[in-house]
Design a protein around this motif. Sequence first.
Motif, PDB file in Angstrom:
ATOM      1  N   LEU A   1       0.842  -1.189   0.000  1.00  0.00           N
ATOM      2  CA  LEU A   1       0.000   0.000   0.000  1.00  0.00           C
ATOM      3  C   LEU A   1       0.877   1.239   0.000  1.00  0.00           C
ATOM      4  O   LEU A   1       1.954   1.258   0.604  1.00  0.00           O
ATOM      5  CB  LEU A   1      -0.911  -0.007   1.221  1.00  0.00           C
ATOM      6  N   ALA A   2       0.416   2.277  -0.662  1.00  0.00           N
ATOM      7  CA  ALA A   2       1.194   3.511  -0.739  1.00  0.00           C
ATOM      8  C   ALA A   2       1.087   4.326   0.540  1.00  0.00           C
ATOM      9  O   ALA A   2       2.024   5.060   0.899  1.00  0.00           O
ATOM     10  CB  ALA A   2       0.735   4.348  -1.930  1.00  0.00           C
ATOM     11  N   ARG A   3      -0.049   4.206   1.249  1.00  0.00           N
ATOM     12  CA  ARG A   3      -0.254   4.973   2.484  1.00  0.00           C
ATOM     13  C   ARG A   3      -1.305   4.241   3.316  1.00  0.00           C
ATOM     14  O   ARG A   3      -2.009   3.365   2.796  1.00  0.00           O
ATOM     15  CB  ARG A   3      -0.700   6.403   2.180  1.00  0.00           C
ATOM     16  N   PRO A   4      -1.476   4.591   4.581  1.00  0.00           N
ATOM     17  CA  PRO A   4      -2.465   3.903   5.415  1.00  0.00           C
ATOM     18  C   PRO A   4      -3.903   4.287   5.070  1.00  0.00           C
ATOM     19  O   PRO A   4      -4.176   5.342   4.505  1.00  0.00           O
ATOM     20  CB  PRO A   4      -2.113   4.361   6.841  1.00  0.00           C
ATOM     21  N   ALA A   5      -4.824   3.397   5.440  1.00  0.00           N
ATOM     22  CA  ALA A   5      -6.261   3.660   5.343  1.00  0.00           C
ATOM     23  C   ALA A   5      -6.941   2.936   6.505  1.00  0.00           C
ATOM     24  O   ALA A   5      -6.521   1.838   6.891  1.00  0.00           O
ATOM     25  CB  ALA A   5      -6.827   3.177   4.015  1.00  0.00           C
ATOM     26  N   THR A   6      -7.987   3.546   7.067  1.00  0.00           N
ATOM     27  CA  THR A   6      -8.638   3.018   8.267  1.00  0.00           C
ATOM     28  C   THR A   6     -10.112   2.739   8.003  1.00  0.00           C
ATOM     29  O   THR A   6     -10.784   3.506   7.299  1.00  0.00           O
ATOM     30  CB  THR A   6      -8.494   3.999   9.435  1.00  0.00           C
ATOM     31  N   LEU A   7     -10.616   1.638   8.572  1.00  0.00           N
ATOM     32  CA  LEU A   7     -12.028   1.287   8.498  1.00  0.00           C
ATOM     33  C   LEU A   7     -12.507   0.907   9.897  1.00  0.00           C
ATOM     34  O   LEU A   7     -11.734   0.399  10.716  1.00  0.00           O
ATOM     35  CB  LEU A   7     -12.281   0.087   7.584  1.00  0.00           C
ATOM     36  N   SER A   8     -13.786   1.092  10.150  1.00  0.00           N
ATOM     37  CA  SER A   8     -14.356   0.673  11.430  1.00  0.00           C
ATOM     38  C   SER A   8     -15.772   0.172  11.213  1.00  0.00           C
ATOM     39  O   SER A   8     -16.443   0.531  10.232  1.00  0.00           O
ATOM     40  CB  SER A   8     -14.348   1.824  12.435  1.00  0.00           C
ATOM     41  N   GLY A   9     -16.216  -0.684  12.117  1.00  0.00           N
ATOM     42  CA  GLY A   9     -17.554  -1.246  12.022  1.00  0.00           C
ATOM     43  C   GLY A   9     -17.768  -2.203  13.182  1.00  0.00           C
ATOM     44  O   GLY A   9     -17.271  -1.967  14.292  1.00  0.00           O
ATOM     45  N   PHE A  10     -18.470  -3.295  12.924  1.00  0.00           N
ATOM     46  CA  PHE A  10     -18.775  -4.289  13.942  1.00  0.00           C
ATOM     47  C   PHE A  10     -18.475  -5.689  13.399  1.00  0.00           C
ATOM     48  O   PHE A  10     -18.612  -5.941  12.203  1.00  0.00           O
ATOM     49  CB  PHE A  10     -20.243  -4.209  14.366  1.00  0.00           C
ATOM     50  N   GLY A  11     -18.075  -6.582  14.279  1.00  0.00           N
ATOM     51  CA  GLY A  11     -17.843  -7.963  13.883  1.00  0.00           C
ATOM     52  C   GLY A  11     -19.161  -8.679  13.643  1.00  0.00           C
ATOM     53  O   GLY A  11     -20.092  -8.553  14.444  1.00  0.00           O
ATOM     54  N   VAL A  12     -19.246  -9.437  12.557  1.00  0.00           N
ATOM     55  CA  VAL A  12     -20.492 -10.128  12.250  1.00  0.00           C
ATOM     56  C   VAL A  12     -20.751 -11.265  13.224  1.00  0.00           C
ATOM     57  O   VAL A  12     -21.908 -11.637  13.480  1.00  0.00           O
ATOM     58  CB  VAL A  12     -20.487 -10.650  10.792  1.00  0.00           C
ATOM     59  N   HIS A  13     -19.694 -11.820  13.839  1.00  0.00           N
ATOM     60  CA  HIS A  13     -19.890 -12.944  14.749  1.00  0.00           C
ATOM     61  C   HIS A  13     -19.891 -12.524  16.215  1.00  0.00           C
ATOM     62  O   HIS A  13     -20.760 -12.948  16.980  1.00  0.00           O
ATOM     63  CB  HIS A  13     -18.839 -14.027  14.495  1.00  0.00           C
ATOM     64  N   ASP A  14     -18.939 -11.670  16.640  1.00  0.00           N
ATOM     65  CA  ASP A  14     -18.948 -11.279  18.060  1.00  0.00           C
ATOM     66  C   ASP A  14     -19.818 -10.056  18.321  1.00  0.00           C
ATOM     67  O   ASP A  14     -20.140  -9.746  19.472  1.00  0.00           O
ATOM     68  CB  ASP A  14     -17.531 -11.082  18.591  1.00  0.00           C
ATOM     69  N   GLY A  15     -20.198  -9.339  17.269  1.00  0.00           N
ATOM     70  CA  GLY A  15     -21.070  -8.188  17.432  1.00  0.00           C
ATOM     71  C   GLY A  15     -20.428  -6.987  18.099  1.00  0.00           C
ATOM     72  O   GLY A  15     -21.107  -6.010  18.419  1.00  0.00           O
TER      73      GLY A  15
END
Length: 296
Positions: free
Chosen positions: A11-25
Amino acid sequence: MRLGAAAQTTLARPATLSGFGVHDGKPARLTLAPAAAGAGVVFNVAGADIVADWRVVDATQLRTRLSAEGASVSTVEHLLAALAGLGVDNALVEVEGDEIPAMDGSAEAFVSAIDEAGVAPLPAPRAYLRVVSPVRVSDGACWAELTPATAGLRLDVEIAFGGRIGRQRRALDLTPESFRLELARARTFGFLRDAERLWRAGLALGASLENTVVLDGESVLNPQGLRYADEFVRHKMLDVVGDLALAGAPIIGVFRSYRGGHALNLALIQAAMREGAFVLTGARSAAAASSLRTSP
């Protein structure tokens, strides 16, 4: 850069994502960051480094989970599929939580994050695992196999369920273009009748119509319906791309399966390594070549 390119990428630079786990919630956050040539994909979880490698898989029921150094990271297959599908060889994945966020149940958000970060070539040749002899594993009527090919990875996947899904089959040659257009947006799916059983097993606690195609008998409960008429088999192909990435290098060969899943995909990698069905071509580094050896 196409999957057949000779140079490794990151990757040329960082990227961030956030959300929820489908199994642990639970809330989940990750940052994709550049990594050096030969590093492969490494998950950093609670200070522990977990290399995306078939030998550290410790669970395959409805997801692929990796464990090492007393830490684990679950549901890695969609992210690994996006990285492999777009030809990213090396990346550091810094994870907050124990599970990769489900996002919308497909790999689309991960593709967008990789596009945001950009893909950069590295001054090192890419290694490939060329299939030189057929290998097949089965579990009852279910099976998966790898056979030789002259170039690239071809996928040929068939599924068979009752009711609305029925039998679906699709084949394609994996390239960044075909991954984006044909597979990346296909979502995970499940059946309403199985919900209570999965919850008792500690699975699907975060599943919802926002991240899962849910079927109740003949009906799809998601208000927007399906993204493709055969979204189910496309998603199984997406999972295959992610699971095969655990072999340690892009595969040159033909993958076929009938009623497969994470467990059979892993068993196929194990059998190919054990039976010498792969030959390593090109070179990442001495360390990377060593990582592709079979287990004792």
